[in-house]
Design an enzyme around this catalytic site. Structure first.
Site, mmCIF file in Angstrom:
data_model
loop_
_atom_site.group_PDB
_atom_site.id
_atom_site.type_symbol
_atom_site.label_atom_id
_atom_site.label_comp_id
_atom_site.label_asym_id
_atom_site.label_seq_id
_atom_site.Cartn_x
_atom_site.Cartn_y
_atom_site.Cartn_z
ATOM 1 N N CYS A 149 0.833 -1.208 0.000
ATOM 2 C CA CYS A 149 0.000 0.000 0.000
ATOM 3 C C CYS A 149 0.871 1.262 0.000
ATOM 4 C CB CYS A 149 -0.967 -0.026 1.170
ATOM 5 S SG CYS A 149 -0.234 -0.345 2.786
ATOM 6 N N TYR A 150 1.725 1.422 1.006
ATOM 7 C CA TYR A 150 2.628 2.579 0.989
ATOM 8 C C TYR A 150 3.467 2.592 -0.284
ATOM 9 C CZ TYR A 150 1.901 3.872 5.962
ATOM 10 O OH TYR A 150 1.398 4.293 7.161
#
Lengths: 346, 346, 346, 346
Positions: A149-150
C-alpha cells in the site's frame, strides 16, 4: 467467467476482494478460506455482503484451490510461499497481496521478515504487481506479487522524477500517513478506537518493512541505488494513504511546468493515475473505495525541494483493487473492468 | 439512455446523484445547475468525479431542463415547487428529493415550513416516493416526492407492525441518529468538525420537520391516526442513519418469531430491505454507500415493548439512491439498476 | 494526605484515576497493581503521565494494599469480591468501580453475571455509590459500590420524575449511547477503530448488565417496581454517554415548567448535576473530562411523553470521577475536591 | 489576583483561555469581548463553562481593558495592532496570541499578511513568546507575541540541532499535521465534519504564513539563514499538532546517543518540554489538553537524515497555555501555575 479463490478471507483485503468481485462482470469467487472461521457463512462476518453471496469460509486445501483460474492470497506474509509452488505446478495462476514475493533478493527479504524464504527460486519469476511499471510482464505472469500500500503511493509519486534523473536519488524523503485498516483486522489494543481516535502518531520510524520494497523499485526506475527516509504515520480514520514526498532537484532551472508536463505524459495511458492540475491538494476521500491514485506537484518558494503529494485507498489501489487490476491484465480483460466505481465522497 | 437533469448540484445529494448515475447503464446526467457555481466544472468541486464527467454547473433554466427525460431536485425545500409546474406541463417527469411535495395537507406543510405552498393542487397528484409502500403509483407518476432520510428508516421499521395492527399506534417512539451529511453542505459553525467530532447530541427534540411526514405515512399504514415521539440525534460521522423504534405490543401472546415471520413476508419482494436474523444488531457501515435498509427485531426481557432497529445510508436509500430507485420504476427499468454496489465495509 | 491504592491499573478507569488524583490536593496514589505489567513504570504505559509519577505496576498483595487508607478497584467484575473482605477486616476502606457490590440481591447478581457471589453478606453493607441518592450513607461507609456509567446518566435523569410519582413507572425507556472507552482497554476486534469509526450500532438490546442495577435504584426512587426498556448504543468516539429518556406523564395537566422547577429543586445542592434551561440540547463534549452531569427536559408537541436528556463523561462521572467524589465524602473532604477541572471543549 | 482581559473571546483560543484560567489560582478573567455576541452570557456559547463564570461578552473598549493587569488578544491577525499601542500607553501589559507582532521585519510581515503594519515601532520591543528561547526577555516584557502553533512544535524540535550547528541549516523539512481547531471557529464549508472526517490532506504547501515566523526563529538559533520546506496537513481530529522534522547531519560520526543527551540537556530546566527516551513515538493524545511538548529522536537506518518527532496541543502549548505560561513569567508567578493538568488520555 473466471473462477477466483481467496486464501485468508477474514481480513480487510479479503473483504474488499469480495466487495469488488461481487460486481465484476467476468469473475466470481468460487471459494474463500479461513481456518478459524471454517463453515461460517461469509455474510455473517461481513453483513454488508448479505444478499450477494452464499459462500462459507472453508479450510484451505490446495487441490480445491487448484481448480480455480486464479488464487488471491489475502494473508499475512509467510503463508503464500507455502502454497504457491503447488498451485503454480497445477497450472493455477496466483496474485499474492502479501509481501512474500515482492522483494527479489531472498537475503534482504529474510533480514526484514525474520524468516527463511521457502521458495527463493520463484522470486526471479514473480512479477512485481504495480501495473504502471510492469504491465507487460504482468500480462503473462503466473505469479504476481502485488505492490504494497505505501509502496504504491510512494513509487507512483517518485517514478517520473527518478526515471528522468531530475532529482538526487540519495536524498529522498517520504512522509506518509495511513488509515488504520492497513494494520489489518486483528485484536490489538494499539488499534482500538479508544487508543487512536482524535490522535496521530508516527510509527516504524526506525525501519518499516515497506522500505526495502520501495527502494528496490525506485532503484529500478533510477537505474541505480537510491536512499530513502520513509516515515509512516497512523491516521485516526479507516481508509486512505497520503504520501508527502520530498526530493532535491538537480537542475534548479527545470520549471514546475516542465515537471507537470512530464508527469502527465508519463501517466497519460494509465487509467488509475490522475495527475491533478498544478497547485492541487489531493484528499484521501477523493479516492475512498476507488482504485485511483491522485497526484499533485508543488515547489514551495520556488526553491530546490520538490514536493509531490500522492493519495490512494490503501484497501483498493493499495491492495484488493490493484490485485483485480493485475488479474484483469493477466487474463486479457480490460484493465478497468470491475473497478469503475466512483469514490465515496462525502 | 435517459437524459437526467439535476437542479441544485452542489450539495451532498447532488454529488451522490452524480456518483450513482456515473455507473448507471441506462441514465446519464445531461445538465446540472447551480446559480452560485455557474460555469465551474463539476469535478473541480468534487474531485472524486475527475475522469468521469465533463459537465459544468449552469444556471437553472426551465426550457433547458425540460429537454431532459427526468429532473431531480436536490435542493432545499421551497425551490422545487417554483419550477415543477412548468416542467410537468412540458412533459418532463420530476423526482423531488426535497420536502415540497411530501406532505399531502398544504396547511400542515405551511405550519412546519413557514411558507405558503405555491402549488397545493399538485399535492394530490404527487406520489410519495417510498417504493416499498407506493410502488405501483410510482411507476406511472409524473411527480414523485422522495421520502426523507429519517422517514425512510422509521417508516420501514414500523410499517409491518402498524399494517397488522399489532402495536398501540398512539405510543410510538423513534430515537434516531444521523451522520452529519444529512445537514447538508452549508457553512455553519455548528457542523464544523471541531464542534462535532468526539461528541454526540440530540436536536430538534421539540419538533423536527420529518415528524408530520412520518406520522402521515404511518397513519396510512395503521388505517388511522398515530402518535409518534421522534428524537433525532447527530452522530460524529459523515453517513448513516440508525433508528431505534419502540412500540407497545397489544397482545402479549404474539411471539417474536411471529413478528420476524411477518417482517420477512412483508419485505420478501423488496430488493432493498433486508430483514436480518433475530438478535441481529445492524451497523450503519453495513449500508454505507449502498441503497439497502437493514432491519432487526428485538423484544427485551420478553416484555411488551418491541424494539425495531433500522439502518440506511442517509445519502443513498435516504435520498439519492432512493431517487434513482424511483426513476427506475417510473421508466420501466429494473428497480435495482445502477444500485447494486456493495456497502463500503470497513 | 490520603494514601490511595488502585487495583487493576492498566485499564481506562485506572488511567483516569491516576489523571485525576495527580492534581488532587489531599490524595496520592501509593500503589497501583497489575499482574500482567508487574514492574513496568506507569508512565511507559500512559505517557500522558510522564513527569507526574514514578510509580510502577506491582502484583496485588492484600497486606500491602491494606496499608492504604482507601483502595479503588478498577477491575472487571469478579475481582473485587475476592479481596474486599480481607481489606475491610484490616480497616481499609474500599471504593469498588466494578459491578461486584452494586446489586443487593445476590441471586439477581448471579443471574446476570453467571457466577456465584463470593461474599453475599457484604451486599447489605455496601453502599451504592451515587452521591446524589445515597450521600449520607456514603460518608460513613466502609465499602462503596460506585454506580455504573449508564446507570449514573439514566438514574439522574429519571429520579425526580419517579420520586414525585409523576410518570408511569412501568413504561420507562432509556435509549443511551456511549463512547467506546466504556468497553475497556481490551484487545477485541469489535472495538478496533477500523470496525467502529464512521459507524453506529445498538448492542446488548436483549439484555445489558446495567439493566438490573438501574431498575433496582429506580425502584427505590419510585417506591415500587419499575419496568425499563434499556437500549445501549456504541458511538464512534472515545468518551461520553448520552441518555435519551422517555416516560409517560400520568397527569397531562402538569406543565413542563413545573417539571423544570422540580428538577432544579431536586439537584439544587448537588455540585455535579447541572439542570440546563428548558429547551437545551446537552452535548457530551460539554462534560468531556469533567465530573458534571448535564440534564435537559423536553415535552415534544406538548403530548404525554416526557423526554429527558442526560450527558456524562463515562470515565469521570461514570467511573473514576465519581469514585473520587465518593472518596471525598467518605473522608470528610469537600465533595468537589480535585474535580473542579472544566470540560475540554472543543 | 491578576485581572485578565480577553479580546476576541468567541473563538477556540478564547474558550481555551477561559477553561485554563478558571482553575488558575492567581488570575481571573475580568472582561471578555466580542462585538458579535455583545451581551451574551459566556456559558451560553460554551456550556462547558456553566457553573464557573457569570461573565457576558462585551464590546471591546480600550479604557475598560486598560483597567486589567494583562490583556490577551485571541483574535485574527490585524486586530491587536490597532489596540495595543493605547493599552501599553495606559500601562497594561499585553499577550498577543495572534500573528501581529511575531515577525520582526515589518516588510516581511506585510508580504505574508497583505496589510501594512500599523505599529512597526513596536516590533522591536515585542518579545517572541516562546519561553524556551526568550524566557528572560519575557519576564520584563510589556508586549509578548505568543509563538504560533506549528512554530512552537517545529522550533522546539529543531532548536538543539541548529544551536549546536549539527545539521545543514539549508535543508530543513517540516512535515506537520494539525487538528482542525487550528483553523478557528468560523463558518467554512471546508471545515465541516462532512468534508473532513475520515480524510486527510496537505494544505498551504506552496506557502503557509507560519513559514517566515519559523525561519526567523530558527535563523536566530542557527546564527545565520536557514532554508525550510514546511508542509502542513489537516487531521480529522479536533486537537493536536504532530511535526515530523527532517535534517541532514553534517558529521556522520555524531551518534544518536549524543543527540539525545544534547536534547535532554538543552531542555533539562524546561517544565513543558519532555524529551522522551530514544525510539519513542509520541502521540498527540499524550498532550491533549496539556501544555507539554513531547519530543523524540530517530535516525533511520543509521543514515544521515535525523528525524525529530514533536507533539503539542495546538490550543494549549500552541496558543492559550503558552499565553498563560508567558503571563506567569511576566508577573513573577511560577511558570507552571495553572498549567499542571494531566493530558486527557484516552
Amino acid at each position: 467467467m473466471l473462477k477466483v479463490g481467496i486464501v485468508g478471507g477474514t481480513g480487510y483485503t479479503g473483504a474488499e476482494l469480495l466487495r469488488l468481485i461481487a460486481t465484476h462482470p467476468e469473475a466470481e469467487v468460487a471459494m474463500i478460506t479461513s481456518r478459524a472461521e471454517d463453515g461460517l457463512p461469509v455474510d455473517e462476518l461481513f453483513p454488508s455482503l448479505r444478499g450477494t453471496t452464499n459462500l462459507r469460509f472453508s479450510v484451505p486445501e490446495v487441490d480445491k484451490l487448484a481448480s480455480c483460474d486464479v488464487v488471491f492470497f489475502a494473508t499475512p506474509h509467510n503463508v503464500a510461499m507455502k502454497l504457491v509452488p503447488e498451485l503454480l505446478a497445477a497450472g493455477t495462476r496466483v496474485v499474492d497481496l502479501s509481501a512474500d514475493f515482492r522483494i527479489r533478493d531472498a537475503k534482504l527479504w529474510s533480514e526484514w521478515y525474520h524468516e527463511e524464504h521457502l521458495c527463493p527460486d520463484l522470486l526471479a519469476e514473480a512479477v512485481y504487481g504495480l501495473p504502471e511499471t510492469h504491465k507487460e510482464a504482468i500480462t503473462t505472469a503466473r505469479l504476481v506479487a502485488c505492490a504494497g500500500c505505501y509502496p504504491t503511493a510512494v513509487e507512483l509519486g517518485f517514478l517520473p522524477l527518478l526515471e528522468e534523473k531530475l532529482v538526487n536519488p540519495q536524498q529522498l524523503i517520504a512522509s506518509a500517513a495511513s488509515g488504520v485498516s492497513g494494520a489489518g483486522r486483528q485484536a490489538k489494543i494499539d488499534n482500538l478506537l479508544a487508543e487512536l481516535d482524535g490522535s496521530f502518531k508516527a510509527y516504524g520510524v526506525s525501519g518499516h518493512r515497506h522500505l526495502p520494497e520501495i527502494e528496490q523499485e525506485l532503484a529500478l526506475a533510477a537505474g541505480g541505488p537510491v536512499g530513502l527516509t520513509f516515515t509512516p504515520h497512523l491516521l485516526p480514520q479507516v481508509r486512505g494513504i497520503h504520501a508527502t514526498l520530498y526530493s532535491q532537484i538537480l537542475d534548479s532551472a527545470v520549471g514546475l511546468d516542465e515537471l507537470q508536463f512530464l508527469f502527465e505524459k508519463r501517466f497519460a495511458n494509465e487509467p488509475f493515475v490522475d495527475v491533478m492540475p498544478l497547485g492541487s491538494l489531493p484528499q484521501t476521500r477523493t479516492v475512498r473505495g476507488s482504485n485511483m491514485c491522485r497526484i499533485a506537484l508543488h515547489r514551495p518558494q520556488n526553491r530546490d525541494t520538490i514536493v509531490v503529494l500522492s493519495v490512494i485507498d490503501n484497501l483498493v489501489k493499495g491492495a484488493s483493487g490493484q490485485a483485480i487490476q493485475n488479474m484483469n491484465l493477466m487474463f486479457g480483460l480490460p484493465e478497468t473492468m470491475g473497478l469503475e466505481a466512483v469514490a465515496l465522497l462525502p
